[in-house]
Design a protein around this motif. Structure first.
Motif, PDB file in Angstrom:
ATOM      1  N   ARG A  89       0.876  -1.273  -0.038  1.00 30.21           N
ATOM      2  CA  ARG A  89       0.190   0.189   0.332  1.00 30.21           C
ATOM      3  C   ARG A  89       1.348   1.111  -0.127  1.00 30.21           C
ATOM      4  NH1 ARG A  89      -3.161   3.251   4.332  1.00 30.21           N
ATOM      5  NH2 ARG A  89      -4.620   3.958   2.622  1.00 30.21           N
ATOM      6  N   ARG A  90       1.849   0.859   1.215  1.00 28.27           N
ATOM      7  CA  ARG A  90       3.059   2.857   0.870  1.00 28.27           C
ATOM      8  C   ARG A  90       3.543   2.360  -0.697  1.00 28.27           C
ATOM      9  NH1 ARG A  90       4.608  -0.138   5.636  1.00 28.27           N
ATOM     10  NH2 ARG A  90       6.307  -0.071   5.147  1.00 28.27           N
ATOM     11  N   ALA A  91       4.015   1.565  -1.256  1.00 30.34           N
ATOM     12  CA  ALA A  91       4.977   1.462  -2.568  1.00 30.34           C
ATOM     13  C   ALA A  91       3.471   1.717  -3.860  1.00 30.34           C
ATOM     14  CB  ALA A  91       5.567   0.265  -2.424  1.00 30.34           C
ATOM     15  N   PHE A  92       2.666   1.696  -3.700  1.00 27.41           N
ATOM     16  CA  PHE A  92       1.559   1.703  -4.660  1.00 27.41           C
ATOM     17  C   PHE A  92       1.769   3.384  -5.692  1.00 27.41           C
ATOM     18  CE2 PHE A  92      -3.030   2.625  -6.829  1.00 27.41           C
ATOM     19  CZ  PHE A  92      -2.758   1.854  -7.492  1.00 27.41           C
ATOM     20  N   ALA A  93       1.833   3.123  -6.749  1.00 24.38           N
ATOM     21  CA  ALA A  93       2.017   4.043  -7.718  1.00 24.38           C
ATOM     22  C   ALA A  93       1.318   4.321  -8.886  1.00 24.38           C
ATOM     23  CB  ALA A  93       3.448   4.139  -8.878  1.00 24.38           C
ATOM     24  N   GLY A  94       0.130   3.541  -8.910  1.00 22.33           N
ATOM     25  CA  GLY A  94      -1.292   4.438  -9.352  1.00 22.33           C
ATOM     26  C   GLY A  94      -1.037   2.394 -10.555  1.00 22.33           C
ATOM     27  N   ILE A  95      -2.390   2.311 -10.963  1.00 21.09           N
ATOM     28  CA  ILE A  95      -2.524   1.543 -11.956  1.00 21.09           C
ATOM     29  C   ILE A  95      -2.173   1.609 -13.313  1.00 21.09           C
ATOM     30  CG2 ILE A  95      -4.213   0.057 -13.218  1.00 21.09           C
ATOM     31  CD1 ILE A  95      -5.585   0.185 -10.235  1.00 21.09           C
ATOM     32  N   GLU A  96      -1.590   1.273 -14.454  1.00 28.75           N
ATOM     33  CA  GLU A  96      -1.449   2.319 -15.989  1.00 28.75           C
ATOM     34  C   GLU A  96      -3.170   1.476 -16.794  1.00 28.75           C
ATOM     35  OE1 GLU A  96       1.975   0.098 -18.509  1.00 28.75           O
ATOM     36  OE2 GLU A  96       3.019   0.807 -16.634  1.00 28.75           O
ATOM     37  N   THR A  97      -3.820   2.369 -17.715  1.00 31.64           N
ATOM     38  CA  THR A  97      -4.803   2.448 -17.465  1.00 31.64           C
ATOM     39  C   THR A  97      -5.080   3.344 -18.557  1.00 31.64           C
ATOM     40  OG1 THR A  97      -5.540   2.732 -15.617  1.00 31.64           O
ATOM     41  CG2 THR A  97      -7.208   2.446 -17.050  1.00 31.64           C
ATOM     42  N   SER A 106       2.106  -6.559 -21.757  1.00 34.47           N
ATOM     43  CA  SER A 106       1.675  -4.398 -22.383  1.00 34.47           C
ATOM     44  C   SER A 106       0.609  -4.796 -21.107  1.00 34.47           C
ATOM     45  CB  SER A 106       1.347  -4.133 -23.004  1.00 34.47           C
ATOM     46  OG  SER A 106      -0.037  -4.519 -24.425  1.00 34.47           O
ATOM     47  N   SER A 107       0.325  -5.662 -20.669  1.00 37.73           N
ATOM     48  CA  SER A 107      -0.912  -5.971 -19.893  1.00 37.73           C
ATOM     49  C   SER A 107      -1.057  -6.996 -18.142  1.00 37.73           C
ATOM     50  CB  SER A 107      -2.028  -6.986 -20.267  1.00 37.73           C
ATOM     51  OG  SER A 107      -2.704  -5.099 -21.450  1.00 37.73           O
ATOM     52  N   TYR A 108      -1.177  -7.227 -17.399  1.00 40.96           N
ATOM     53  CA  TYR A 108      -1.615  -8.055 -16.219  1.00 40.96           C
ATOM     54  C   TYR A 108      -1.187  -9.893 -17.281  1.00 40.96           C
ATOM     55  CZ  TYR A 108      -1.050 -10.822 -11.702  1.00 40.96           C
ATOM     56  OH  TYR A 108      -1.332 -11.080 -10.702  1.00 40.96           O
ATOM     57  N   ARG A 109      -1.140 -10.281 -16.406  1.00 44.93           N
ATOM     58  CA  ARG A 109      -1.281 -12.154 -17.486  1.00 44.93           C
ATOM     59  C   ARG A 109      -2.619 -12.578 -17.507  1.00 44.93           C
ATOM     60  NH1 ARG A 109       0.716 -16.324 -12.163  1.00 44.93           N
ATOM     61  NH2 ARG A 109      -0.085 -14.905 -10.499  1.00 44.93           N
ATOM     62  N   PHE A 110      -3.031 -12.302 -16.664  1.00 51.48           N
ATOM     63  CA  PHE A 110      -4.912 -12.128 -16.941  1.00 51.48           C
ATOM     64  C   PHE A 110      -5.905 -11.500 -16.422  1.00 51.48           C
ATOM     65  CE2 PHE A 110      -4.022 -14.231 -12.518  1.00 51.48           C
ATOM     66  CZ  PHE A 110      -5.152 -13.855 -12.355  1.00 51.48           C
ATOM     67  N   ARG A 111      -7.241 -10.545 -16.715  1.00 53.18           N
ATOM     68  CA  ARG A 111      -8.124 -10.006 -15.593  1.00 53.18           C
ATOM     69  C   ARG A 111      -8.882  -9.770 -15.670  1.00 53.18           C
ATOM     70  NH1 ARG A 111      -6.627  -4.565 -20.187  1.00 53.18           N
ATOM     71  NH2 ARG A 111      -6.342  -6.474 -21.359  1.00 53.18           N
ATOM     72  N   PHE A 112     -10.317  -9.734 -14.856  1.00 47.49           N
ATOM     73  CA  PHE A 112     -11.777  -9.461 -14.506  1.00 47.49           C
ATOM     74  C   PHE A 112     -12.425  -8.717 -15.728  1.00 47.49           C
ATOM     75  CE2 PHE A 112     -11.374 -11.451 -10.321  1.00 47.49           C
ATOM     76  CZ  PHE A 112     -10.260 -12.663 -10.868  1.00 47.49           C
ATOM     77  N   LEU A 113     -13.529  -9.469 -16.429  1.00 43.73           N
ATOM     78  CA  LEU A 113     -14.710  -8.656 -16.781  1.00 43.73           C
ATOM     79  C   LEU A 113     -15.912  -8.832 -16.132  1.00 43.73           C
ATOM     80  CD1 LEU A 113     -14.625  -6.675 -19.222  1.00 43.73           C
ATOM     81  CD2 LEU A 113     -15.480  -8.182 -20.313  1.00 43.73           C
ATOM     82  N   ARG A 114     -16.735  -7.447 -15.495  1.00 45.52           N
ATOM     83  CA  ARG A 114     -18.114  -7.437 -15.142  1.00 45.52           C
ATOM     84  C   ARG A 114     -18.809  -6.585 -15.566  1.00 45.52           C
ATOM     85  NH1 ARG A 114     -16.814  -9.667  -9.794  1.00 45.52           N
ATOM     86  NH2 ARG A 114     -15.239  -9.510  -9.422  1.00 45.52           N
ATOM     87  N   PRO A 115     -19.548  -8.305 -17.129  1.00 46.37           N
ATOM     88  CA  PRO A 115     -20.102  -6.897 -17.430  1.00 46.37           C
ATOM     89  C   PRO A 115     -21.489  -6.783 -16.859  1.00 46.37           C
ATOM     90  CG  PRO A 115     -19.257  -8.149 -18.239  1.00 46.37           C
ATOM     91  CD  PRO A 115     -19.118  -8.642 -17.920  1.00 46.37           C
ATOM     92  N   PRO A 116     -23.072  -5.547 -17.206  1.00 38.91           N
ATOM     93  CA  PRO A 116     -23.896  -5.674 -16.908  1.00 38.91           C
ATOM     94  C   PRO A 116     -25.041  -7.012 -16.803  1.00 38.91           C
ATOM     95  CG  PRO A 116     -24.649  -4.462 -18.839  1.00 38.91           C
ATOM     96  CD  PRO A 116     -22.742  -4.755 -18.482  1.00 38.91           C
ATOM     97  N   ALA A 117     -26.232  -7.082 -15.947  1.00 41.32           N
ATOM     98  CA  ALA A 117     -27.156  -7.593 -16.051  1.00 41.32           C
ATOM     99  C   ALA A 117     -27.247  -8.065 -17.458  1.00 41.32           C
ATOM    100  CB  ALA A 117     -27.986  -8.318 -15.048  1.00 41.32           C
TER     101      ALA A 117
END
Length: 314
Positions: free
Chosen positions: A172-180, A253-264
């Motif tokens: 938490r102290r070292a967090f520098a952000g998310i490449e988005t 250039s991205s993390y090894r996998f990601r989550f996706l949360r589409p709406p209902a």
């Protein structure tokens, strides 16, 4: 497309909040919803025709992204997880760097401590023994505390564990952000949800190297770059969907996998598949989460340089 009122699970869930497919073995871990969208989504091709839709969605996305960062950096967000201790690994009842005696006993955890251990249960000092079930709800509401730390009791596939959340965690102290990647309407496409006749359970490797069950309720079908793709999904308690996916950018250039949360989906199965809101999984923020890897068929051959990509280096 509806906006997302809860951009992330405040406690950093590893997986879906629902049954992983309404009865499947995916299972929720310990606490409340990780940003499922409420309500029904208007299909993307209809939304795109509305005047001012693009700029409005861009504003919604920016607010979502800001709230997401607030959630990630919160005192008990996913960056604060410092350990997940499986009680079967400590049959003597002593957990490293955590006071007290912790033992799985039947369908509960028995915690024994004296005043000198400094543990609290429900805000009161613990002297003696208490029987605990799995915590549900926000991390800061966990029953057991140790100073500012919260010791969360969880159960997965019959095994008990204790998670140690510390607001002063090094991550938490070292967090520098998310490449988005900034919002791009090309990555929000119309899709269709097809429910399986029966929920399916598959075994997939998790981030901690163990294999566990993942429940799947159906698949979403959509087109990217002129080609049709499918992703297997679970259904959350609120009806929204949840997918673990990888793509051609994963591990590069991205993390090894990601989550996706589409709406209902709506009554006809129409759903917006918006990769602008692709999420880094909790294990991207702390090594002690046990996120599932993508199930078979959920690795896209095309690249998806959208949404959250990876942690920003200092």
């Amino acid at each position: 497309m509806s906006t997302d009122p809860n951009p992330a699970d405040p406690s950093g869930h590893d997986g879906p909040t629902g049954s992983g497919g309404r009865g499947g073995p995916g299972g929720r871990e310990a606490h409340g919803g990780p940003g499922g969208r409420s309500g029904r989504a208007r299909p993307a091709h209809e939304e795109a025709e509305r005047p001012g839709h693009g700029e409005r969605e861009r504003r919604h996305w920016r607010k979502w992204h800001e709230r997401r960062l607030e959630t990630i950096t919160a005192p008990y967000g996913p960056l604060s997880l410092t350990a997940t201790h499986w009680l079967d690994d400590y049959p003597e009842g002593r957990i490293p760097a955590v006071p007290g005696d912790w033992r799985a006993e039947g369908g509960e955890v028995v915690l024994t401590a004296d005043h000198g251990d400094g543990l609290t249960v429900d805000g009161k000092p613990l002297t003696g023994s208490v029987r605990l079930g799995a915590d549900h709800g926000p991390i800061d509401g966990a029953r057991v505390g140790y100073g500012a730390r919260r010791l969360v009791v969880m159960r997965r596939e019959g095994l008990w564990a204790v998670r140690d959340f510390d607001p002063d965690a090094p991550a938490r102290r070292a967090f520098a952000g998310i490449e988005t990647t900034e919002y791009d309407p090309r990555w929000a496409v119309p899709g269709h949800f097809r429910a399986y006749p029966e929920s399916r359970g598959v075994r997939v490797e998790n981030a901690d190297g163990r294999e566990r069950g993942l429940g799947l309720a159906g698949e979403i079908v959509f087109r990217l770059g002129g080609e049709e793709h499918t992703l297997s999904v679970a259904i959350e308690d609120d009806g929204s969907l949840w997918a673990v996916f990888a793509d051609a950018t994963s591990g590069n250039s991205s993390y090894r996998f990601r989550f996706l949360r589409p709406p209902a989906p709506d009554g006809d199965g129409a759903v917006t598949v918006d990769f602008n809101r692709a999420l880094l999984p909790p294990c991207a923020f702390a090594d002690h989460f046990i996120c599932p890897f993508p199930p078979p068929g959920n690795t896209l051959a095309t690249g998806v340089p959208a949404g959250e990509r990876r942690l920003r280096a200092r």
